[in-house]
Design a protein around this motif. Structure first.
Motif, mmCIF file in Angstrom:
data_model
loop_
_atom_site.group_PDB
_atom_site.id
_atom_site.type_symbol
_atom_site.label_atom_id
_atom_site.label_comp_id
_atom_site.label_asym_id
_atom_site.label_seq_id
_atom_site.Cartn_x
_atom_site.Cartn_y
_atom_site.Cartn_z
ATOM 1 N N ASP A 243 0.830 -1.197 0.000
ATOM 2 C CA ASP A 243 0.000 0.000 0.000
ATOM 3 C C ASP A 243 0.866 1.249 0.000
ATOM 4 O O ASP A 243 1.708 1.439 0.864
ATOM 5 C CB ASP A 243 -0.888 -0.003 1.252
ATOM 6 N N THR A 244 0.682 2.101 -1.003
ATOM 7 C CA THR A 244 1.421 3.361 -1.063
ATOM 8 C C THR A 244 0.510 4.542 -0.771
ATOM 9 O O THR A 244 0.836 5.681 -1.071
ATOM 10 C CB THR A 244 2.077 3.562 -2.449
ATOM 11 N N GLY A 245 -0.638 4.285 -0.201
ATOM 12 C CA GLY A 245 -1.568 5.351 0.141
ATOM 13 C C GLY A 245 -1.306 5.889 1.528
ATOM 14 O O GLY A 245 -0.241 5.696 2.111
ATOM 15 N N SER A 246 -2.304 6.527 2.110
ATOM 16 C CA SER A 246 -2.126 7.197 3.394
ATOM 17 C C SER A 246 -1.904 6.208 4.528
ATOM 18 O O SER A 246 -1.435 6.573 5.596
ATOM 19 C CB SER A 246 -3.353 8.057 3.698
ATOM 20 N N GLY A 247 -2.258 4.940 4.293
ATOM 21 C CA GLY A 247 -2.077 3.944 5.327
ATOM 22 C C GLY A 247 -0.636 3.537 5.541
ATOM 23 O O GLY A 247 -0.316 2.868 6.516
ATOM 24 N N GLY A 248 0.244 3.918 4.644
ATOM 25 C CA GLY A 248 1.644 3.578 4.783
ATOM 26 C C GLY A 248 1.944 2.163 4.332
ATOM 27 O O GLY A 248 1.070 1.401 3.924
ATOM 28 N N ILE A 249 3.204 1.809 4.380
ATOM 29 C CA ILE A 249 3.714 0.520 3.916
ATOM 30 C C ILE A 249 4.357 -0.197 5.088
ATOM 31 O O ILE A 249 5.132 0.396 5.833
ATOM 32 C CB ILE A 249 4.758 0.728 2.807
ATOM 33 N N SER A 250 4.031 -1.462 5.265
ATOM 34 C CA SER A 250 4.679 -2.266 6.303
ATOM 35 C C SER A 250 5.750 -3.138 5.661
ATOM 36 O O SER A 250 5.735 -3.365 4.450
ATOM 37 C CB SER A 250 3.660 -3.126 7.040
ATOM 38 N N ALA A 251 6.686 -3.615 6.475
ATOM 39 C CA ALA A 251 7.792 -4.389 5.928
ATOM 40 C C ALA A 251 8.198 -5.528 6.847
ATOM 41 O O ALA A 251 8.394 -5.328 8.048
ATOM 42 C CB ALA A 251 9.000 -3.487 5.686
ATOM 43 N N ILE A 252 8.282 -6.710 6.265
ATOM 44 C CA ILE A 252 8.932 -7.846 6.908
ATOM 45 C C ILE A 252 9.974 -8.363 5.915
ATOM 46 O O ILE A 252 9.630 -8.840 4.834
ATOM 47 C CB ILE A 252 7.938 -8.963 7.263
#
Length: 272
Positions: A243-252
């Motif tokens: 997700d590159t929207g306002s919700g942000g991006i998570s990473a593992i």
């Protein structure tokens, strides 16, 4: 030049220009630091580095798009959906406090997929770079770079676990799960920002996680980790960046063998 060789060569030239600006401002007594609307700091070095990169890309790749942390989006003028994504100084808080762990992040995306990435940390005297199908490398410069590879650690009890901070995990409701992974791992440290991912790509640690990022924080890191043999997804298990929207991006990000287990622990929705 075949493949992405020309793009990687250009990324190194961009990094050379960026390093000349940032290294000169690191530790400067007259460094100016402001606060952005999101309450994160920005220094005059951040803006000057991005301006330098923008000017060079405008001259060498005028048809490519560009997204930078400080000056936003410039749409591509040519076909193919090619755009560069730049974080002029990743680790600004370190930079302004005199901690040498900061870097310029440069990525090339095609149709929103990171296909090349370079991380340059001049205060550490080291760079990391990779392109799709061409392997990952590290060294002081392109001429002296050597291939890098993730570890083969397969058991969490033997793994080194890395994270940037715990605040975001607490906000996400996943802090208990993160703390349990830390307890079960052989070792845990918070190296933070780009550096944990680069240590992962070199095989010095085995897991790096973050709950919320922007595209410029992550785009350059993905090709380096994956070309070094690692696995990089978001918390939902989808290829990063998600997700590159306002919700942000998570990473593992992991060395691969550990990914399924870590994702199962951290990716599940927290209890409410």
């Amino acid at each position: 030049m075949k493949g992405y060789a020309a793009d990687i060569a250009l990324a190194h030239r961009l990094a050379d220009a960026a390093d000349a600006v940032s290294a000169a401002r690191f530790g400067a007594l007259d460094l100016r630091v402001d606060t952005k609307p999101d309450l994160t700091p920005v220094s005059d070095a951040d803006t000057a580095v991005e301006q330098e990169i923008r000017a060079l890309l405008a001259a060498e790749r005028p048809d490519d798009g560009l997204l930078g942390e400080e000056y936003g989006e410039q749409p591509a003028a040519g076909p193919g959906g090619r755009r560069w994504v730049v974080d002029p100084i990743d680790g600004t808080k370190n930079f302004i406090r005199g901690v040498p762990v900061w870097a310029t992040l440069i990525a090339l995306l095609e149709e929103d997929r990171p296909v090349a990435g370079l991380v340059s940390a001049p205060a550490l005297g080291r760079r990391w770079w990779a392109a799709l199908g061409e392997g990952a490398y590290a060294g002081p410069d392109q001429a002296s770079g050597a291939p890098i590879q993730v570890s083969a650690v397969a058991d969490l009890a033997d793994a080194s676990f890395c994270y940037s901070s715990l605040d975001g995990w607490e906000e996400s409701g996943r802090l208990p799960a993160v703390l349990q992974v830390m307890r079960d791992a052989w070792r845990s440290r918070a190296y933070g920002d780009f550096y944990g991912y680069m240590l992962l790509a070199e095989g010095a640690l085995d897991i790096m996680v973050e709950p919320e990022l922007s595209l410029w924080d992550i785009a350059a890191l993905v090709p380096i980790v994956t070309e070094a043999g690692g696995t990089f997804t978001d918390l939902a298990g989808q290829p990063a960046p998600g997700d590159t929207g306002s919700g942000g991006i998570s990473a593992i990000a992991t060395n691969g063998p550990l990914h399924t287990g870590v994702l199962a622990r951290l990716g599940r929705a927290p209890a409410r």
